[in-house]
Motif scaffolding. Structure first.
Motif, PDB file in Angstrom:
ATOM      1  N   THR A 194      13.168  -9.693   1.935  1.00  0.00           N
ATOM      2  CA  THR A 194      14.411  -9.411   2.664  1.00  0.00           C
ATOM      3  C   THR A 194      14.873  -7.988   2.389  1.00  0.00           C
ATOM      4  N   VAL A 195      15.703  -7.465   3.297  1.00  0.00           N
ATOM      5  CA  VAL A 195      16.259  -6.118   3.156  1.00  0.00           C
ATOM      6  C   VAL A 195      17.730  -6.144   3.533  1.00  0.00           C
ATOM      7  N   LYS A 196      18.562  -5.538   2.725  1.00  0.00           N
ATOM      8  CA  LYS A 196      19.948  -5.241   3.071  1.00  0.00           C
ATOM      9  C   LYS A 196      19.996  -3.728   3.223  1.00  0.00           C
ATOM     10  N   VAL A 197      20.166  -3.265   4.444  1.00  0.00           N
ATOM     11  CA  VAL A 197      20.221  -1.834   4.712  1.00  0.00           C
ATOM     12  C   VAL A 197      21.519  -1.278   4.151  1.00  0.00           C
ATOM     13  N   VAL A 198      21.432  -0.139   3.480  1.00  0.00           N
ATOM     14  CA  VAL A 198      22.600   0.532   2.911  1.00  0.00           C
ATOM     15  C   VAL A 198      22.692   1.918   3.538  1.00  0.00           C
ATOM     16  N   VAL A 209      18.821  -2.570  -0.525  1.00  0.00           N
ATOM     17  CA  VAL A 209      18.648  -3.675  -1.458  1.00  0.00           C
ATOM     18  C   VAL A 209      17.529  -4.548  -0.922  1.00  0.00           C
ATOM     19  N   VAL A 210      16.476  -4.700  -1.715  1.00  0.00           N
ATOM     20  CA  VAL A 210      15.302  -5.448  -1.267  1.00  0.00           C
ATOM     21  C   VAL A 210      15.024  -6.622  -2.204  1.00  0.00           C
ATOM     22  N   THR A 211      14.422  -7.646  -1.630  1.00  0.00           N
ATOM     23  CA  THR A 211      13.894  -8.751  -2.422  1.00  0.00           C
ATOM     24  C   THR A 211      12.381  -8.706  -2.262  1.00  0.00           C
ATOM     25  N   LEU A 212      11.708  -8.613  -3.395  1.00  0.00           N
ATOM     26  CA  LEU A 212      10.247  -8.559  -3.421  1.00  0.00           C
ATOM     27  C   LEU A 212       9.713  -9.770  -4.168  1.00  0.00           C
ATOM     28  N   THR A 213       8.562 -10.256  -3.749  1.00  0.00           N
ATOM     29  CA  THR A 213       7.865 -11.279  -4.516  1.00  0.00           C
ATOM     30  C   THR A 213       6.500 -10.720  -4.892  1.00  0.00           C
ATOM     31  N   GLY A 214       6.027 -11.158  -6.028  1.00  0.00           N
ATOM     32  CA  GLY A 214       4.731 -10.696  -6.501  1.00  0.00           C
ATOM     33  C   GLY A 214       4.441 -11.251  -7.870  1.00  0.00           C
ATOM     34  N   VAL A 215       3.386 -10.769  -8.454  1.00  0.00           N
ATOM     35  CA  VAL A 215       2.951 -11.211  -9.769  1.00  0.00           C
ATOM     36  C   VAL A 215       3.372 -10.177 -10.803  1.00  0.00           C
ATOM     37  N   LYS A 216       4.021 -10.651 -11.865  1.00  0.00           N
ATOM     38  CA  LYS A 216       4.387  -9.746 -12.955  1.00  0.00           C
ATOM     39  C   LYS A 216       3.112  -9.320 -13.670  1.00  0.00           C
ATOM     40  N   ASP A 217       3.007  -8.015 -13.873  1.00  0.00           N
ATOM     41  CA  ASP A 217       1.810  -7.471 -14.502  1.00  0.00           C
ATOM     42  C   ASP A 217       2.243  -6.352 -15.443  1.00  0.00           C
ATOM     43  N   ILE A 218       1.315  -5.857 -16.204  1.00  0.00           N
ATOM     44  CA  ILE A 218       1.571  -4.704 -17.074  1.00  0.00           C
ATOM     45  C   ILE A 218       0.452  -3.709 -16.838  1.00  0.00           C
ATOM     46  N   ALA A 222       0.843  -1.182   0.000  1.00  0.00           N
ATOM     47  CA  ALA A 222       0.000   0.000   0.000  1.00  0.00           C
ATOM     48  C   ALA A 222       0.890   1.248   0.000  1.00  0.00           C
ATOM     49  N   LYS A 223       0.286   2.345  -0.381  1.00  0.00           N
ATOM     50  CA  LYS A 223       1.025   3.603  -0.423  1.00  0.00           C
ATOM     51  C   LYS A 223       1.603   3.913   0.965  1.00  0.00           C
ATOM     52  N   GLY A 224       2.895   4.245   1.004  1.00  0.00           N
ATOM     53  CA  GLY A 224       3.556   4.590   2.251  1.00  0.00           C
ATOM     54  C   GLY A 224       4.186   3.421   2.988  1.00  0.00           C
ATOM     55  N   ASP A 225       4.002   2.188   2.483  1.00  0.00           N
ATOM     56  CA  ASP A 225       4.558   1.016   3.162  1.00  0.00           C
ATOM     57  C   ASP A 225       6.083   1.054   3.256  1.00  0.00           C
ATOM     58  N   PHE A 226       6.761   1.514   2.205  1.00  0.00           N
ATOM     59  CA  PHE A 226       8.227   1.541   2.242  1.00  0.00           C
ATOM     60  C   PHE A 226       8.701   2.436   3.375  1.00  0.00           C
ATOM     61  N   GLU A 227       8.069   3.590   3.529  1.00  0.00           N
ATOM     62  CA  GLU A 227       8.450   4.507   4.594  1.00  0.00           C
ATOM     63  C   GLU A 227       8.150   3.907   5.968  1.00  0.00           C
ATOM     64  N   LYS A 228       7.006   3.260   6.113  1.00  0.00           N
ATOM     65  CA  LYS A 228       6.620   2.644   7.383  1.00  0.00           C
ATOM     66  C   LYS A 228       7.605   1.557   7.801  1.00  0.00           C
ATOM     67  N   LYS A 229       8.167   0.861   6.828  1.00  0.00           N
ATOM     68  CA  LYS A 229       9.118  -0.210   7.114  1.00  0.00           C
ATOM     69  C   LYS A 229      10.545   0.325   7.271  1.00  0.00           C
ATOM     70  N   GLY A 230      10.733   1.648   7.121  1.00  0.00           N
ATOM     71  CA  GLY A 230      12.051   2.244   7.287  1.00  0.00           C
ATOM     72  C   GLY A 230      12.964   2.082   6.086  1.00  0.00           C
ATOM     73  N   LEU A 231      12.412   1.715   4.940  1.00  0.00           N
ATOM     74  CA  LEU A 231      13.216   1.532   3.729  1.00  0.00           C
ATOM     75  C   LEU A 231      13.535   2.880   3.105  1.00  0.00           C
TER      76      LEU A 231
END
Length: 144
Positions: free
Chosen positions: A38-42, A15-24, A1-10
């Motif tokens: 997963t997250v690798k903090v930089v 460097v992140v690993t995301l899973t999901g469905v490829k869409d267009i 959802a909008k704002g999730d990256f900020e809420k998670k401190g990203l």
């Protein structure tokens, strides 16, 4: 959802690993319903501050600077990606720039880099024969 990256401190550069469905969407590929795996903090840092950090292949830093020749080392932008990275605070030797996170080695020439270019890289602090260097590095961006 909008704002999730900020809420998670990203932040940009992590460097992140995301899973999901490829869409267009509207002709542009996207990852739909992505889940953060997963997250690798930089951490963004100056070259001088980077050189004070302890060696750790699990701690990643973002460094910005100019590609320079590093005295006493084999500088090579065509194959290995060995060079100096210099900012206002100092210079560090970059050993083996790859083409991306987990990217190909010995293909630095495909990145189109030249001495004098301003770049941003991500890598960890390591050393060779007690000389500090940036290891595991990959190109994040190239300045104009």
């Amino acid at each position: 959802a909008k704002g999730d990256f900020e809420k998670k401190g990203l932040k940009v550069g992590d460097v992140v690993t995301l899973t999901g469905v490829k869409d267009i969407y509207d002709g542009t590929p996207e990852l739909k319903n992505a889940t953060l795996e997963t997250v690798k903090v930089v951490t963004k840092i100056s070259v001088a501050d980077f050189l004070t950090k302890k060696e750790d292949k699990n701690v990643y830093y973002m460094l910005e600077g100019t590609i320079t020749e590093f005295a006493g080392q084999k500088n090579d932008l065509k194959t290995y990606g060995n060079f100096g990275l210099t900012d206002d605070s100092g210079s560090a030797f970059v050993y083996g720039l790859t083409t991306g996170w987990g990217g190909a080695k010995k293909q630095a020439g495909t990145l189109g880099l030249n001495f004098g270019d301003k770049i941003t890289i991500i890598g960890y602090h390591t050393s060779y024969k007690d000389a500090p260097q940036v290891g595991g590095a990959f190109l994040f961006s190239k300045g104009k």
